[in-house]
Design a protein around this motif. Structure first.
Motif, PDB file in Angstrom:
ATOM      1  N   LEU A  22       0.878  -1.164   0.000  1.00  0.00           N
ATOM      2  CA  LEU A  22       0.000   0.000   0.000  1.00  0.00           C
ATOM      3  C   LEU A  22       0.916   1.215   0.000  1.00  0.00           C
ATOM      4  O   LEU A  22       1.750   1.373   0.897  1.00  0.00           O
ATOM      5  CB  LEU A  22      -0.898  -0.015   1.242  1.00  0.00           C
ATOM      6  N   LEU A  23       0.785   2.070  -1.021  1.00  0.00           N
ATOM      7  CA  LEU A  23       1.713   3.194  -1.174  1.00  0.00           C
ATOM      8  C   LEU A  23       1.094   4.512  -0.740  1.00  0.00           C
ATOM      9  O   LEU A  23       0.103   4.958  -1.331  1.00  0.00           O
ATOM     10  CB  LEU A  23       2.175   3.310  -2.633  1.00  0.00           C
ATOM     11  N   LEU A  24       1.668   5.136   0.258  1.00  0.00           N
ATOM     12  CA  LEU A  24       1.205   6.445   0.695  1.00  0.00           C
ATOM     13  C   LEU A  24       1.781   7.487  -0.256  1.00  0.00           C
ATOM     14  O   LEU A  24       2.991   7.548  -0.464  1.00  0.00           O
ATOM     15  CB  LEU A  24       1.684   6.746   2.120  1.00  0.00           C
ATOM     16  N   GLU A  25       0.895   8.297  -0.824  1.00  0.00           N
ATOM     17  CA  GLU A  25       1.334   9.338  -1.759  1.00  0.00           C
ATOM     18  C   GLU A  25       1.410  10.676  -1.039  1.00  0.00           C
ATOM     19  O   GLU A  25       0.510  11.023  -0.271  1.00  0.00           O
ATOM     20  CB  GLU A  25       0.343   9.420  -2.940  1.00  0.00           C
ATOM     21  N   ASN A  26       2.487  11.409  -1.292  1.00  0.00           N
ATOM     22  CA  ASN A  26       2.585  12.762  -0.726  1.00  0.00           C
ATOM     23  C   ASN A  26       1.508  13.647  -1.353  1.00  0.00           C
ATOM     24  O   ASN A  26       1.183  13.494  -2.528  1.00  0.00           O
ATOM     25  CB  ASN A  26       3.979  13.352  -0.989  1.00  0.00           C
ATOM     26  N   THR A  27       0.960  14.562  -0.573  1.00  0.00           N
ATOM     27  CA  THR A  27      -0.126  15.403  -1.079  1.00  0.00           C
ATOM     28  C   THR A  27       0.348  16.826  -1.360  1.00  0.00           C
ATOM     29  O   THR A  27       1.399  17.249  -0.867  1.00  0.00           O
ATOM     30  CB  THR A  27      -1.290  15.475  -0.074  1.00  0.00           C
ATOM     31  N   ALA A  28      -0.481  17.553  -2.123  1.00  0.00           N
ATOM     32  CA  ALA A  28      -0.189  18.959  -2.430  1.00  0.00           C
ATOM     33  C   ALA A  28      -0.538  19.847  -1.242  1.00  0.00           C
ATOM     34  O   ALA A  28      -0.195  21.028  -1.219  1.00  0.00           O
ATOM     35  CB  ALA A  28      -0.977  19.382  -3.665  1.00  0.00           C
ATOM     36  N   GLY A  29      -1.259  19.293  -0.268  1.00  0.00           N
ATOM     37  CA  GLY A  29      -1.651  20.083   0.897  1.00  0.00           C
ATOM     38  C   GLY A  29      -2.890  20.927   0.647  1.00  0.00           C
ATOM     39  O   GLY A  29      -3.092  21.978   1.251  1.00  0.00           O
ATOM     40  N   GLN A  30      -3.721  20.430  -0.238  1.00  0.00           N
ATOM     41  CA  GLN A  30      -4.978  21.103  -0.553  1.00  0.00           C
ATOM     42  C   GLN A  30      -5.943  20.917   0.618  1.00  0.00           C
ATOM     43  O   GLN A  30      -6.040  19.812   1.154  1.00  0.00           O
ATOM     44  CB  GLN A  30      -5.577  20.425  -1.789  1.00  0.00           C
ATOM     45  N   VAL A  64       8.500   3.157  -3.829  1.00  0.00           N
ATOM     46  CA  VAL A  64       8.170   2.108  -4.797  1.00  0.00           C
ATOM     47  C   VAL A  64       7.845   2.683  -6.182  1.00  0.00           C
ATOM     48  O   VAL A  64       8.059   2.036  -7.197  1.00  0.00           O
ATOM     49  CB  VAL A  64       6.983   1.252  -4.266  1.00  0.00           C
ATOM     50  N   ALA A  65       7.326   3.908  -6.219  1.00  0.00           N
ATOM     51  CA  ALA A  65       6.929   4.487  -7.510  1.00  0.00           C
ATOM     52  C   ALA A  65       7.009   6.005  -7.462  1.00  0.00           C
ATOM     53  O   ALA A  65       6.960   6.607  -6.391  1.00  0.00           O
ATOM     54  CB  ALA A  65       5.515   4.061  -7.862  1.00  0.00           C
ATOM     55  N   ILE A  66       7.124   6.593  -8.649  1.00  0.00           N
ATOM     56  CA  ILE A  66       7.096   8.054  -8.767  1.00  0.00           C
ATOM     57  C   ILE A  66       5.984   8.443  -9.732  1.00  0.00           C
ATOM     58  O   ILE A  66       5.863   7.875 -10.824  1.00  0.00           O
ATOM     59  CB  ILE A  66       8.460   8.593  -9.257  1.00  0.00           C
ATOM     60  N   HIS A  67       5.150   9.394  -9.300  1.00  0.00           N
ATOM     61  CA  HIS A  67       4.178  10.004 -10.206  1.00  0.00           C
ATOM     62  C   HIS A  67       4.860  11.222 -10.797  1.00  0.00           C
ATOM     63  O   HIS A  67       5.279  12.119 -10.061  1.00  0.00           O
ATOM     64  CB  HIS A  67       2.914  10.442  -9.432  1.00  0.00           C
ATOM     65  N   PHE A  68       4.970  11.215 -12.110  1.00  0.00           N
ATOM     66  CA  PHE A  68       5.782  12.225 -12.781  1.00  0.00           C
ATOM     67  C   PHE A  68       4.905  13.244 -13.491  1.00  0.00           C
ATOM     68  O   PHE A  68       4.346  12.973 -14.560  1.00  0.00           O
ATOM     69  CB  PHE A  68       6.705  11.508 -13.775  1.00  0.00           C
ATOM     70  N   ASN A  69       4.763  14.403 -12.867  1.00  0.00           N
ATOM     71  CA  ASN A  69       3.875  15.444 -13.405  1.00  0.00           C
ATOM     72  C   ASN A  69       4.497  16.811 -13.239  1.00  0.00           C
ATOM     73  O   ASN A  69       5.150  17.071 -12.233  1.00  0.00           O
ATOM     74  CB  ASN A  69       2.550  15.442 -12.623  1.00  0.00           C
ATOM     75  N   GLY A 114       4.548   1.239   1.533  1.00  0.00           N
ATOM     76  CA  GLY A 114       5.620   1.886   0.789  1.00  0.00           C
ATOM     77  C   GLY A 114       5.202   3.304   0.455  1.00  0.00           C
ATOM     78  O   GLY A 114       4.164   3.790   0.926  1.00  0.00           O
ATOM     79  N   PHE A 115       5.989   3.981  -0.381  1.00  0.00           N
ATOM     80  CA  PHE A 115       5.673   5.357  -0.750  1.00  0.00           C
ATOM     81  C   PHE A 115       5.614   5.537  -2.261  1.00  0.00           C
ATOM     82  O   PHE A 115       6.291   4.840  -3.015  1.00  0.00           O
ATOM     83  CB  PHE A 115       6.742   6.318  -0.206  1.00  0.00           C
ATOM     84  N   CYS A 116       4.786   6.506  -2.661  1.00  0.00           N
ATOM     85  CA  CYS A 116       4.765   6.977  -4.042  1.00  0.00           C
ATOM     86  C   CYS A 116       4.986   8.480  -3.973  1.00  0.00           C
ATOM     87  O   CYS A 116       4.245   9.178  -3.280  1.00  0.00           O
ATOM     88  CB  CYS A 116       3.420   6.658  -4.694  1.00  0.00           C
ATOM     89  N   PHE A 117       6.032   8.966  -4.642  1.00  0.00           N
ATOM     90  CA  PHE A 117       6.302  10.411  -4.628  1.00  0.00           C
ATOM     91  C   PHE A 117       5.750  11.055  -5.885  1.00  0.00           C
ATOM     92  O   PHE A 117       6.101  10.672  -7.001  1.00  0.00           O
ATOM     93  CB  PHE A 117       7.805  10.690  -4.517  1.00  0.00           C
ATOM     94  N   ASP A 118       4.867  12.028  -5.707  1.00  0.00           N
ATOM     95  CA  ASP A 118       4.305  12.766  -6.835  1.00  0.00           C
ATOM     96  C   ASP A 118       5.051  14.094  -6.961  1.00  0.00           C
ATOM     97  O   ASP A 118       5.034  14.913  -6.036  1.00  0.00           O
ATOM     98  CB  ASP A 118       2.802  13.000  -6.604  1.00  0.00           C
ATOM     99  N   THR A 119       5.720  14.301  -8.107  1.00  0.00           N
ATOM    100  CA  THR A 119       6.556  15.498  -8.300  1.00  0.00           C
ATOM    101  C   THR A 119       5.728  16.782  -8.261  1.00  0.00           C
ATOM    102  O   THR A 119       6.179  17.798  -7.734  1.00  0.00           O
ATOM    103  CB  THR A 119       7.310  15.426  -9.652  1.00  0.00           C
ATOM    104  N   CYS A 120       4.507  16.728  -8.814  1.00  0.00           N
ATOM    105  CA  CYS A 120       3.631  17.909  -8.821  1.00  0.00           C
ATOM    106  C   CYS A 120       3.168  18.234  -7.406  1.00  0.00           C
ATOM    107  O   CYS A 120       3.216  19.390  -6.972  1.00  0.00           O
ATOM    108  CB  CYS A 120       2.450  17.662  -9.752  1.00  0.00           C
TER     109      CYS A 120
END
Ligand SMILES: [Zn+2]
Ligand SMILES: [Zn+2]
Length: 281
Positions: free
Chosen positions: A138-146, A207-212, A171-177
């Motif tokens: 289960l990957l926790l994604e960083n948020t934009a803080g909206q 584990v993964a990167i969201h590339f935006n 695990g983690f998923c890092f979203d660049t945006c």
């Protein structure tokens, strides 16, 4: 590094797998079910097996994304119950599809405060993971803080993971945006971001990167994806991710706005080019 994009699963899982290859993706992401609804979903087992085999034969990595409308921190008991049931199901689907991770958004405290929201999020994660023993994390994604979103910083995400009873299943998923919008990084602070990822141990569970790219400025706390090189982050800043040894081997998935999925083929080619350019610098 496996470059790819988000792909629609509307026509079934194995079709989406073939689509990934057509678009030139080495990695891709699908929603486990309708992102704006939580209706239970039956897995089409023969279709799943077909897809899994195709991915194995072609060396393609899969990441899944859980629906948006869950809230790991909700104080409402009905939404809490639905969230737990739904994400348990998403993990099961993701694991059946052979995904390396199922991305989930961090909780929103909805006015209860960061501390209470974080505590609730940890309890909910424990409930979801207590009887789960699949390989997919289960990957926790960083948020934009909206709004009242939690999980803006690398430190917070690491703390949450470690506070659960099952850090090994997370695990983690890092979203660049999202990271840019939350003020977690920009071109000049990329090295610091990587340093924090190393020092906190975040990188071992990445584990993964969201590339935006981002439509909105640095630290604007808004989640608005843009095509790579067309937004406020810019191509040279984003290229640092592609060229960084630390991220080598990870699936890098585009979630940029497209009118037609075909556009991703070109954007993936662009990423390969961007990654290569270092050798000419
Ligand atoms: Zn994302
Ligand atoms: Zn986003």
């Amino acid at each position: 590094m496996q470059l790819g994009c988000h792909i629609s699963v509307a026509k079934g899982f194995s079709k989406a797998c073939r689509r990934a290859k057509e678009l030139g993706a080495d990695a891709f992401q699908i929603f486990t079910k309708n992102p704006r609804a939580l209706r239970p979903k039956k897995i089409n087992v023969p279709d799943a097996e077909k897809g899994v085999q195709f991915l194995r034969e072609n060396g393609i990595t899969l990441v899944t994304h859980t629906p948006y409308i869950t809230n790991l921190s909700t104080p409402k008991s009905d939404l809490h119950e639905v969230t737990v049931r739904s994400i348990k199901e998403d993990l099961h689907i993701a694991d059946t599809y052979g995904a390396v991770g199922a991305v989930v958004h961090c909780g929103k405290h909805v006015g209860e405060g960061v501390e209470a929201g974080t505590r609730r999020m940890i309890e909910t994660l424990n409930e979801i993971l207590s009887d789960y023993d699949g390989d997919c994390k289960l990957l926790l994604e960083n948020t934009a803080g909206q709004g009242s979103e939690l999980g803006l910083t690398i430190e917070d995400l690491v703390t949450i993971r470690e506070a659960t009873d099952y850090p090994e299943k997370i695990g983690f998923c890092f979203d660049t945006c999202h990271g840019f919008a939350a003020g977690a990084w920009m071109e000049d602070t990329f090295d610091q971001l990587v340093q924090v990822m190393e020092e906190t141990g975040y990188i071992q569970s990445l584990v993964a990167i969201h590339f935006n790219d981002s439509k909105v400025p640095y630290n604007s706390r808004k989640d608005r994806h843009e095509k790579i090189g067309k937004g406020e982050i810019g191509a040279s800043a984003l290229a640092k991710f592609l060229r960084c040894e630390m991220f080598e081997g990870l699936p890098i998935v585009l979630e940029t706005p497209v009118e037609q999925e075909e556009e991703y083929a070109e954007e993936i080619r662009y990423l390969r080019q961007l990654k290569q350019e270092e050798s000419t610098v």
